[in-house]
Design a protein around this motif. Structure first.
Motif, PDB file in Angstrom:
ATOM      1  N   SER A 235      55.712  17.236  13.442  1.00 47.49           N
ATOM      2  CA  SER A 235      54.621  17.756  12.689  1.00 47.49           C
ATOM      3  C   SER A 235      54.475  17.151  11.283  1.00 47.49           C
ATOM      4  N   ARG A 236      55.802  16.944  10.843  1.00 47.09           N
ATOM      5  CA  ARG A 236      55.696  16.273   9.362  1.00 47.09           C
ATOM      6  C   ARG A 236      56.657  15.246   9.211  1.00 47.09           C
ATOM      7  N   ARG A 237      56.303  13.907   8.917  1.00 48.51           N
ATOM      8  CA  ARG A 237      56.901  12.724   8.672  1.00 48.51           C
ATOM      9  C   ARG A 237      57.398  12.734   7.281  1.00 48.51           C
ATOM     10  N   MET A 238      56.947  13.037   6.271  1.00 52.22           N
ATOM     11  CA  MET A 238      57.474  12.764   4.978  1.00 52.22           C
ATOM     12  C   MET A 238      56.880  14.072   4.266  1.00 52.22           C
ATOM     13  N   VAL A 239      57.621  14.434   2.865  1.00 54.74           N
ATOM     14  CA  VAL A 239      57.369  15.052   1.890  1.00 54.74           C
ATOM     15  C   VAL A 239      57.532  14.409   0.549  1.00 54.74           C
ATOM     16  N   GLY A 240      56.539  13.902   0.019  1.00 51.27           N
ATOM     17  CA  GLY A 240      56.383  13.135  -1.013  1.00 51.27           C
ATOM     18  C   GLY A 240      57.117  11.767  -0.494  1.00 51.27           C
ATOM     19  N   PRO A 241      57.961  11.107  -1.116  1.00 45.85           N
ATOM     20  CA  PRO A 241      58.615   9.784  -0.488  1.00 45.85           C
ATOM     21  C   PRO A 241      59.811  10.129   0.313  1.00 45.85           C
ATOM     22  N   PHE A 242      60.221  11.410   0.503  1.00 42.60           N
ATOM     23  CA  PHE A 242      61.257  11.727   1.306  1.00 42.60           C
ATOM     24  C   PHE A 242      60.918  11.419   2.785  1.00 42.60           C
ATOM     25  N   ILE A 243      61.796  10.772   3.599  1.00 41.55           N
ATOM     26  CA  ILE A 243      61.244  10.241   4.858  1.00 41.55           C
ATOM     27  C   ILE A 243      62.228  10.688   5.795  1.00 41.55           C
ATOM     28  N   PHE A 244      63.437  11.305   5.366  1.00 44.53           N
ATOM     29  CA  PHE A 244      64.511  11.564   6.208  1.00 44.53           C
ATOM     30  C   PHE A 244      65.324  12.560   5.714  1.00 44.53           C
ATOM     31  N   LEU A 245      65.699  13.611   6.461  1.00 44.32           N
ATOM     32  CA  LEU A 245      66.748  14.885   5.945  1.00 44.32           C
ATOM     33  C   LEU A 245      67.625  15.098   7.116  1.00 44.32           C
ATOM     34  N   ASP A 246      68.928  14.984   6.994  1.00 48.98           N
ATOM     35  CA  ASP A 246      69.702  15.587   7.942  1.00 48.98           C
ATOM     36  C   ASP A 246      70.672  16.572   7.182  1.00 48.98           C
ATOM     37  N   GLN A 247      71.246  17.684   7.780  1.00 49.49           N
ATOM     38  CA  GLN A 247      72.166  18.398   7.503  1.00 49.49           C
ATOM     39  C   GLN A 247      73.463  18.308   8.406  1.00 49.49           C
ATOM     40  N   PHE A 248      74.643  18.039   8.111  1.00 57.40           N
ATOM     41  CA  PHE A 248      75.773  17.941   8.646  1.00 57.40           C
ATOM     42  C   PHE A 248      76.606  18.915   8.251  1.00 57.40           C
ATOM     43  N   GLY A 249      77.364  19.674   9.362  1.00 59.93           N
ATOM     44  CA  GLY A 249      78.269  20.873   9.169  1.00 59.93           C
ATOM     45  C   GLY A 249      77.336  22.094   8.805  1.00 59.93           C
ATOM     46  N   PRO A 250      77.945  23.154   8.479  1.00 59.03           N
ATOM     47  CA  PRO A 250      79.498  23.151   8.217  1.00 59.03           C
ATOM     48  C   PRO A 250      80.294  23.000   9.606  1.00 59.03           C
ATOM     49  N   VAL A 251      81.456  22.237   9.395  1.00 59.63           N
ATOM     50  CA  VAL A 251      82.293  22.043  10.440  1.00 59.63           C
ATOM     51  C   VAL A 251      83.669  21.665   9.944  1.00 59.63           C
ATOM     52  N   THR A 252      84.741  22.362  10.532  1.00 59.50           N
ATOM     53  CA  THR A 252      86.031  22.148  10.214  1.00 59.50           C
ATOM     54  C   THR A 252      86.765  21.216  11.106  1.00 59.50           C
TER      55      THR A 252
END
Length: 291
Positions: A31-48
């Protein structure tokens, strides 16, 4: 009275398995490819991760973008084809501009693997303006102590990049954008900067209310222009991001971003034939081009 902003998109991340842990892929979405120039966002974790394990993002290429690594917990060692080797800690910023081409890896250090370790953070990509897509690659590390911060009335803000209000980050960028790390105490309110029409927040922890609706962690809210006020229903942490749109659509394949489909094909062929032209000193692994 200022106009109330509308919620344009509510994005629920997709979970992707990358080995010893999973990541939540926020952008791009259907539904949304970009926000301004931001084209990618990942969250990793939280993981131990248990002793003996670690993050191992093997050498891989990029073109046409800047990568932004921002940690909440743990540490990662960045290595790239320019010869940089840099450990990043929570609150620091690693800003790598790929330009015409760079290769990098991100791994847990040998010392970190000796014991159980927490990993928790965000990885984002900022697409470069067309006139800078073929710029020389570069890498800069910014210690967290260099980033401007403010707090009061239950709100704490660190500016990762760009300008938010009167605070300006020292992080050098190629376009107009903003990226901030916020924590709110229960009941605290924050008015999202209205400088740019393309704005979003990504809720990492806690719960927020926007225009009478409650939102839980792992949600990206993308807004139109106008006033946005968020209220913490419990202690909350989120990032805000956005900026001026680039003006031309961006094409993305794997780790490559470009305004030109032909340039993407060239990058794919260069990597497929092992002719990308750059390598990380001391690292010899090769990830095949996805088919």
């Amino acid at each position: 009275m200022s106009e109330q902003a509308t919620l344009q998109h509510l994005i629920v991340p997709r979970v992707r398995d990358i080995g010893d842990f999973s990541v939540m892929r926020v952008l791009p979405s259907a539904s949304r490819r970009m926000v301004g120039p931001f084209i990618f966002l990942d969250q990793f974790g939280p993981v131990t991760l248990p002793a003996g394990k670690g993050m191992d993002v093997r050498p891989h290429p990029h073109i046409g973008l800047s990568t932004v690594t921002y940690l909440l917990k743990g540490s990662i060692v960045h290595r790239d084809s320019l010869g940089y080797e840099q450990s990043i800690e929570p609150g620091d910023v690693n800003w790598m501009t790929a330009g015409r081409g760079i290769v990098h890896s991100e791994r847990s250090s040998t010392a970190a693997r000796q014991h159980a370790q927490d990993l928790y953070g965000l990885q984002s990509w900022v697409a470069l303006p067309r006139q800078h897509e073929e710029t020389a690659p570069s890498f800069t590390h910014y210690e967290g102590s260099l980033l401007p911060e403010t707090s009061g009335e239950g709100v704490s803000l660190k500016v990762i990049a760009g300008r938010i209000g009167d605070l300006v980050s020292p992080v050098a960028t190629h376009s107009e954008l903003f990226y901030g790390d916020l924590t709110l105490a229960t009941g605290a309110r924050y008015r999202l900067d209205g400088t740019y029409d393309e704005r979003a927040l990504y809720l990492i922890e806690g719960a927020l209310e926007v225009d009478g609706t409650r939102y839980e962690p792992g949600r990206l809210l993308a807004f139109g222009p106008g006033e946005i006020v968020v209220t913490a229903l419990e202690p909350a942490r989120f990032v805000i991001l956005g900026g001026a749109p680039l003006g031309e659509p961006r094409h993305i394949f794997w780790n490559f971003v470009s305004s030109s489909p032909d340039r993407l094909e060239q990058a794919k062929e260069d990597w497929r034939r092992n002719q990308f032209g750059v390598r990380i000193p001391g690292e010899h692994e090769f990830i095949p081009l996805p088919e």
